[in-house]
Write a protein that holds these residues in place. Structure first.
Motif, PDB file in Angstrom:
ATOM      1  N   GLY A 519      48.259  20.025  72.120  1.00  0.00           N
ATOM      2  CA  GLY A 519      47.680  20.995  72.351  1.00  0.00           C
ATOM      3  C   GLY A 519      46.953  22.230  73.449  1.00  0.00           C
ATOM      4  O   GLY A 519      46.111  22.721  74.027  1.00  0.00           O
ATOM      5  N   ILE A 520      48.599  22.318  73.950  1.00  0.00           N
ATOM      6  CA  ILE A 520      48.270  23.149  75.641  1.00  0.00           C
ATOM      7  C   ILE A 520      49.491  24.461  75.310  1.00  0.00           C
ATOM      8  O   ILE A 520      50.812  24.032  74.692  1.00  0.00           O
ATOM      9  CB  ILE A 520      48.472  22.316  76.987  1.00  0.00           C
ATOM     10  N   SER A 521      49.298  25.366  75.807  1.00  0.00           N
ATOM     11  CA  SER A 521      49.658  26.332  75.884  1.00  0.00           C
ATOM     12  C   SER A 521      51.364  25.949  77.159  1.00  0.00           C
ATOM     13  O   SER A 521      51.176  25.538  78.021  1.00  0.00           O
ATOM     14  CB  SER A 521      49.523  27.931  76.537  1.00  0.00           C
ATOM     15  N   PRO A 522      52.377  26.604  76.136  1.00  0.00           N
ATOM     16  CA  PRO A 522      53.675  26.084  77.329  1.00  0.00           C
ATOM     17  C   PRO A 522      53.515  27.244  78.522  1.00  0.00           C
ATOM     18  O   PRO A 522      53.912  26.291  79.453  1.00  0.00           O
ATOM     19  CB  PRO A 522      55.163  26.460  75.765  1.00  0.00           C
ATOM     20  N   ASP A 523      53.518  28.428  78.134  1.00  0.00           N
ATOM     21  CA  ASP A 523      53.831  28.723  79.450  1.00  0.00           C
ATOM     22  C   ASP A 523      52.176  28.407  80.302  1.00  0.00           C
ATOM     23  O   ASP A 523      53.098  28.595  81.398  1.00  0.00           O
ATOM     24  CB  ASP A 523      53.218  30.321  79.133  1.00  0.00           C
ATOM     25  N   GLN A 527      53.722  26.647  84.304  1.00  0.00           N
ATOM     26  CA  GLN A 527      52.777  27.462  85.116  1.00  0.00           C
ATOM     27  C   GLN A 527      51.863  26.651  86.177  1.00  0.00           C
ATOM     28  O   GLN A 527      51.489  26.879  87.346  1.00  0.00           O
ATOM     29  CB  GLN A 527      51.660  29.051  84.514  1.00  0.00           C
ATOM     30  N   MET A 528      51.351  25.852  85.528  1.00  0.00           N
ATOM     31  CA  MET A 528      50.391  25.023  86.566  1.00  0.00           C
ATOM     32  C   MET A 528      51.712  23.948  87.300  1.00  0.00           C
ATOM     33  O   MET A 528      51.207  23.928  88.262  1.00  0.00           O
ATOM     34  CB  MET A 528      49.693  24.309  85.546  1.00  0.00           C
ATOM     35  N   ALA A 529      52.408  23.435  86.377  1.00  0.00           N
ATOM     36  CA  ALA A 529      53.301  22.969  86.847  1.00  0.00           C
ATOM     37  C   ALA A 529      53.620  23.746  88.584  1.00  0.00           C
ATOM     38  O   ALA A 529      54.206  22.957  89.630  1.00  0.00           O
ATOM     39  CB  ALA A 529      54.546  23.045  86.366  1.00  0.00           C
ATOM     40  N   ILE A 530      54.413  24.737  88.298  1.00  0.00           N
ATOM     41  CA  ILE A 530      54.507  25.667  88.935  1.00  0.00           C
ATOM     42  C   ILE A 530      54.047  25.641  90.251  1.00  0.00           C
ATOM     43  O   ILE A 530      54.271  25.595  91.639  1.00  0.00           O
ATOM     44  CB  ILE A 530      54.904  27.022  88.608  1.00  0.00           C
ATOM     45  N   GLN A 531      52.735  25.540  90.095  1.00  0.00           N
ATOM     46  CA  GLN A 531      51.690  25.319  90.890  1.00  0.00           C
ATOM     47  C   GLN A 531      51.052  24.158  91.752  1.00  0.00           C
ATOM     48  O   GLN A 531      50.779  24.250  92.937  1.00  0.00           O
ATOM     49  CB  GLN A 531      50.179  26.464  90.488  1.00  0.00           C
ATOM     50  N   LEU A 532      51.419  23.233  90.674  1.00  0.00           N
ATOM     51  CA  LEU A 532      51.601  21.870  91.699  1.00  0.00           C
ATOM     52  C   LEU A 532      52.287  21.832  92.550  1.00  0.00           C
ATOM     53  O   LEU A 532      52.718  21.253  93.831  1.00  0.00           O
ATOM     54  CB  LEU A 532      51.354  20.804  90.312  1.00  0.00           C
ATOM     55  N   ALA A 533      53.865  21.958  91.995  1.00  0.00           N
ATOM     56  CA  ALA A 533      55.135  21.303  92.954  1.00  0.00           C
ATOM     57  C   ALA A 533      55.356  23.102  94.153  1.00  0.00           C
ATOM     58  O   ALA A 533      55.607  22.708  95.350  1.00  0.00           O
ATOM     59  CB  ALA A 533      56.287  22.853  91.992  1.00  0.00           C
ATOM     60  N   THR A 560      50.162  43.012  86.064  1.00  0.00           N
ATOM     61  CA  THR A 560      50.393  41.767  86.410  1.00  0.00           C
ATOM     62  C   THR A 560      48.957  40.089  86.622  1.00  0.00           C
ATOM     63  O   THR A 560      48.044  40.713  85.674  1.00  0.00           O
ATOM     64  CB  THR A 560      50.015  41.570  87.720  1.00  0.00           C
ATOM     65  N   VAL A 561      49.579  39.273  85.365  1.00  0.00           N
ATOM     66  CA  VAL A 561      48.969  38.308  85.907  1.00  0.00           C
ATOM     67  C   VAL A 561      48.802  36.907  86.912  1.00  0.00           C
ATOM     68  O   VAL A 561      49.657  36.689  87.260  1.00  0.00           O
ATOM     69  CB  VAL A 561      49.227  37.103  84.040  1.00  0.00           C
ATOM     70  N   ARG A 562      47.876  36.999  86.846  1.00  0.00           N
ATOM     71  CA  ARG A 562      47.587  35.886  88.838  1.00  0.00           C
ATOM     72  C   ARG A 562      46.842  34.637  88.105  1.00  0.00           C
ATOM     73  O   ARG A 562      46.315  33.800  87.771  1.00  0.00           O
ATOM     74  CB  ARG A 562      46.274  36.773  89.352  1.00  0.00           C
ATOM     75  N   PRO A 563      47.903  33.290  88.031  1.00  0.00           N
ATOM     76  CA  PRO A 563      47.458  31.954  87.693  1.00  0.00           C
ATOM     77  C   PRO A 563      47.133  31.537  88.431  1.00  0.00           C
ATOM     78  O   PRO A 563      46.300  29.888  87.873  1.00  0.00           O
ATOM     79  CB  PRO A 563      49.346  31.307  87.544  1.00  0.00           C
ATOM     80  N   VAL A 564      46.782  31.849  89.446  1.00  0.00           N
ATOM     81  CA  VAL A 564      45.727  30.414  90.541  1.00  0.00           C
ATOM     82  C   VAL A 564      44.110  31.502  90.358  1.00  0.00           C
ATOM     83  O   VAL A 564      43.415  32.476  90.292  1.00  0.00           O
ATOM     84  CB  VAL A 564      45.795  31.352  91.448  1.00  0.00           C
ATOM     85  N   THR A 565      43.813  30.079  89.909  1.00  0.00           N
ATOM     86  CA  THR A 565      42.610  29.701  89.151  1.00  0.00           C
ATOM     87  C   THR A 565      41.720  29.333  89.612  1.00  0.00           C
ATOM     88  O   THR A 565      41.364  28.163  90.518  1.00  0.00           O
ATOM     89  CB  THR A 565      42.380  30.391  87.753  1.00  0.00           C
ATOM     90  N   LEU A 639      54.079  35.574  97.756  1.00  0.00           N
ATOM     91  CA  LEU A 639      55.361  34.363  98.204  1.00  0.00           C
ATOM     92  C   LEU A 639      55.244  33.796  97.159  1.00  0.00           C
ATOM     93  O   LEU A 639      56.293  32.909  97.632  1.00  0.00           O
ATOM     94  CB  LEU A 639      54.618  33.926  99.479  1.00  0.00           C
ATOM     95  N   LEU A 640      55.143  33.983  96.035  1.00  0.00           N
ATOM     96  CA  LEU A 640      55.888  33.220  94.758  1.00  0.00           C
ATOM     97  C   LEU A 640      55.290  34.318  93.223  1.00  0.00           C
ATOM     98  O   LEU A 640      54.285  34.658  93.085  1.00  0.00           O
ATOM     99  CB  LEU A 640      54.554  31.768  94.457  1.00  0.00           C
ATOM    100  N   SER A 641      56.449  34.612  93.018  1.00  0.00           N
ATOM    101  CA  SER A 641      56.362  35.496  92.019  1.00  0.00           C
ATOM    102  C   SER A 641      57.278  35.389  90.878  1.00  0.00           C
ATOM    103  O   SER A 641      58.549  34.124  90.702  1.00  0.00           O
ATOM    104  CB  SER A 641      57.808  36.465  92.400  1.00  0.00           C
ATOM    105  N   THR A 642      56.653  34.908  89.859  1.00  0.00           N
ATOM    106  CA  THR A 642      57.784  34.142  87.932  1.00  0.00           C
ATOM    107  C   THR A 642      57.661  34.724  86.962  1.00  0.00           C
ATOM    108  O   THR A 642      56.952  36.490  87.100  1.00  0.00           O
ATOM    109  CB  THR A 642      56.082  32.865  87.881  1.00  0.00           C
TER     110      THR A 642
END
Length: 722
Positions: A519-523, A527-533, A560-565, A639-642
């Motif tokens: 029940g979660i968005s694949p993208d 992106q959350m895995a990238i933030q954790l890593a 631009t979408v900014r995943p850090v929230t 510093l992090l481009s995805t």
């Protein structure tokens, strides 16, 4: 496989043409398309019938008046569609299972238009909405909020103070100029974006501006020669189909197709201060590079008949057996295009434009449809290391086998596996992905492949043929100073390639199928895995870029979408907190993914803020304004481009076999101490990730963060095990 899916996978995405168009034929279909793009959804033939009808029954003495009345009706219909059907975006914010009445009506109109008047490639481009200009206060607030978690509290307080000053002083004036641009253009961002982000850049194109695409996971069943021949055949058809507007568009005309015309035939031209893109009409030839030697290969005969795959195989096979290979520094002449742009501009003029013979060869190169390199390496994907070498070669070449000014440089290695190096300035990744998916669909799923023994037999050219025009070698004349410049450029490019650290991950443990069941968005999950890593790798959050789509708007590029929230940071902190429960982490992951999906939708609706601030920066610089707020915005490093490579056509049967998954693409890290992470989902059972950084940086390591990312995939997905 269901019959409907099988039918879809076996459908050609464009016509199987047999002849290259002559001038008269091209004038005919371009005239028709000119009318089509200004009359749709009314076909030109029906419009002329309407003019004749009104002339016969209403104004028999005045053809001009009949034409005016007819076009007024069409004009009215088109504007109704532009400001209702094409402007409606409500469905993006709704659940497909519970659409509103407005969305139901919109969907009904969409089905009717697709059935009654299916659009050609660019039929609807003039009907797309203009990119909206956000309110200045909204843009500033969204930006300052996004920076809260990636800078210190003191820096954020200073940012709030400068933003308040900006809103009450120079911001108002700059917004008025932006409003004027928005008023007189269909997209107030694109012209500035292309000029100052791409063409004004003086950096070398490879790695920094180039992108790459790779093919399928499975082994190739074609020899190198036959694969090159098939590539020549398919992409020539694609080139002509784009020019004819017979190329099947995605989204039923709801997305901008303005930049497809830049994929073939054209070339980026270096300038002393700023580059430009030179568009050319469809060319009859392509370029093939073999062992550092450049050949002009015609894809049709003198009468315009397109060569078949088998005929092209004979032409390609013949050039590989020649004894006329370039030697010495001339093998590396294409490395000149890997130089900094100002220097390449000077060398282009000195060694090509000022030499009549070389000038003709340069014209052959720059007007060619595309470039194909026959590489001597044998690429493999059996291990991460082999895949990383493959991806690195696709991204940068070796300095002898790419003409980086060309939009598309294809490459086929010795064992038949292929890929492409793209030049980013004239087109975005989505268009290039579309081209590559169509090629793979035809190459791997529709066209039948002879056995390798048959391919070798087909490619034989026992005696000179009168009906085939053999490849023509480009024999460059040597000018004083050419050798020194070629060697300098080649050495610089070799160093840049050596510094590039690529780490590829073919993650086969699960794909988006499992994530959807959670029940979660694949993208959002990736992106959350990238933030954790990244946090585990660097010990901090950083300003993160994800490519966002705004293709529902006219002449659009990207946002631009900014995943850090706040939600993503809470999730990462919870994952690192041993006292945090599994249930809490799972809920935080769901919330973070929901916030990310909503931010992506806001960008798609035209509510992004980065491009707006970029335009304000350009205007401020042009008018001589000093703005501390905009200076801060423009000085921040990514510093992090995805980027998430989209599935453009759904034409590749990736779920039928792991061998059918597409390997995706890559791009160079934007910052010296940063990472570039490009990923895509291989159907429902794989995630493909390609990470770039630079060995010269003491802070980054692509393999290290790649291992952390794989761990993050398992840990986040494991939250749903029960």
């Amino acid at each position: 496989m269901s019959p409907s899916l099988n039918k879809k996978l076996s459908a050609w995405p464009y016509p199987r043409l047999e002849r290259f168009p002559g001038r008269l034929e091209r004038f005919r279909y371009r005239t028709y398309n000119f009318l089509e793009n200004r009359l749709w959804p009314v076909r030109p033939i029906y419009f002329l019938a309407l003019v004749a009808l009104i002339t016969g029954y209403g104004f028999p003495q005045d053809l001009l008046k009949s034409f005016f009345i007819s076009y007024s009706l069409v004009f009215l219909l088109r504007h109704i569609l532009k400001y209702t059907y094409f402007s409606y975006k409500g469905y993006l914010k709704e659940s497909p299972k519970k659409p509103s009445y407005a969305t139901i009506v919109w969907g009904t109109v969409k089905k009717i238009l697709s059935h009654v008047a299916p659009p050609q490639l660019s039929s609807c481009d003039r009907l797309l909405s203009n990119l909206p200009l956000p309110r200045l206060e909204d843009t500033v607030t969204r930006y300052t909020d996004s920076m809260k978690f990636v800078i210190s509290e003191e820096e954020h307080n200073n940012l709030i103070a400068t933003s308040t000053q900006f809103l009450s002083h120079e911001g108002r004036t700059l917004q008025r100029f932006a409003w004027l641009l928005h008023l007189i253009t269909d997209n107030y961002v694109t012209w500035f974006w292309e000029k100052y982000i791409y063409y004004a850049g003086r950096y070398p194109l490879p790695i920094i501006s180039s992108t790459c695409q790779c093919v399928l996971y499975g082994e190739d069943d074609l020899t190198q020669v036959y694969q090159v021949a098939r590539l020549l055949y398919i992409e020539t058809l694609a080139n002509l189909s784009v020019d004819r507007q017979d190329y099947l568009a995605v989204g039923d005309g709801l997305m901008s197709t303005r930049h497809y015309r830049n994929i073939y035939n054209g070339s980026r031209v270096p300038g002393a201060e700023i580059d430009n893109f030179q568009w050319n009409p469809p060319s009859r030839h392509a370029l093939v590079v073999h062992k550092g030697t450049w050949y002009k290969v015609d894809t049709c005969d003198e009468d315009g008949r397109l060569y078949s795959v088998n005929e092209l195989a004979k032409i390609v096979s013949e050039l590989t057996t020649r004894q006329d290979k370039s030697t010495g520094f001339l093998c590396k002449i294409s490395s000149l295009t890997a130089d900094r742009r100002t220097e390449w501009s000077k060398n282009r003029r000195k060694f090509f434009l000022n030499n009549a013979h070389n000038k003709k060869l340069l014209e052959v190169i720059e007007t060619s449809q595309y470039v194909i390199s026959m590489d001597t390496a044998k690429w493999g994907v059996e291990t991460s290391d082999k895949m990383s070498v493959y991806m690195k070669d696709m991204l940068a070449g070796d300095g002898t086998n790419r003409w980086f000014d060309k939009t598309m440089n294809y490459a086929i290695c010795a064992n038949g596996r292929g890929g492409a190096t793209g030049e980013h300035s004239p087109a975005d990744g989505a268009e290039m992905d579309h081209v590559c998916e169509n090629f793979l669909n035809l190459d791997k799923q529709i066209l039948k492949s002879p056995s390798k023994e048959e391919q070798l037999e087909i490619a034989k050219l026992d005696e000179p043929s009168n009906y085939l025009k053999l490849a023509e070698k480009l024999e460059f004349e040597v000018e004083e100073g050419l050798e020194e410049e070629v060697e300098r450029c080649y050495e610089a490019h070799t160093k840049a390639v050596a510094d590039l650290h690529v780490h590829s991950i073919i993650f086969l443990d699960f794909g988006k199928g499992r994530l959807k069941k959670c029940g979660i968005s694949p993208d959002g999950f990736v992106q959350m895995a990238i933030q954790l890593a990244y946090f585990e790798d660097q010990g901090k959050f950083t300003q993160t870029y994800e490519t966002g789509s705004i293709r529902f708007y006219a002449n659009s590029r990207t946002e631009t979408v900014r995943p850090v929230t706040s939600a993503s940071c809470k999730l990462v902190c919870a994952m690192l907190d041993e006292t945090s429960s599994k249930q809490t982490r799972r809920q935080l992951l769901k919330e973070a993914c929901e916030v990310h999906v909503n931010n992506c939708k806001e960008v798609m609706l035209g509510n992004g803020f980065d491009r707006h601030l970029f335009v304000l920066c350009v205007i401020a610089k042009g008018l001589g304004y000093n703005s501390p707020f905009l200076d801060f915005f423009s000085s921040q490093k990514w510093l992090l481009s995805t980027s998430n490579i989209p599935n453009m056509t759904n034409s590749i049967a990736e779920d039928t076999s792991v061998n059918n998954i597409m390997l995706g693409g890559s791009f160079g890290a934007v910052a010296q101490d940063g990472y570039g992470i490009c990923y895509r989902f291989g159907g429902n059972h794989a995630i493909l990730v390609h990470i770039t950084s630079y060995h010269s940086s003491e802070l980054t390591d692509s393999e290290r963060i790649g291992n952390r990312l794989k761990s993050a995939f398992h840990r986040l997905a494991g939250l749903f095990d029960d």
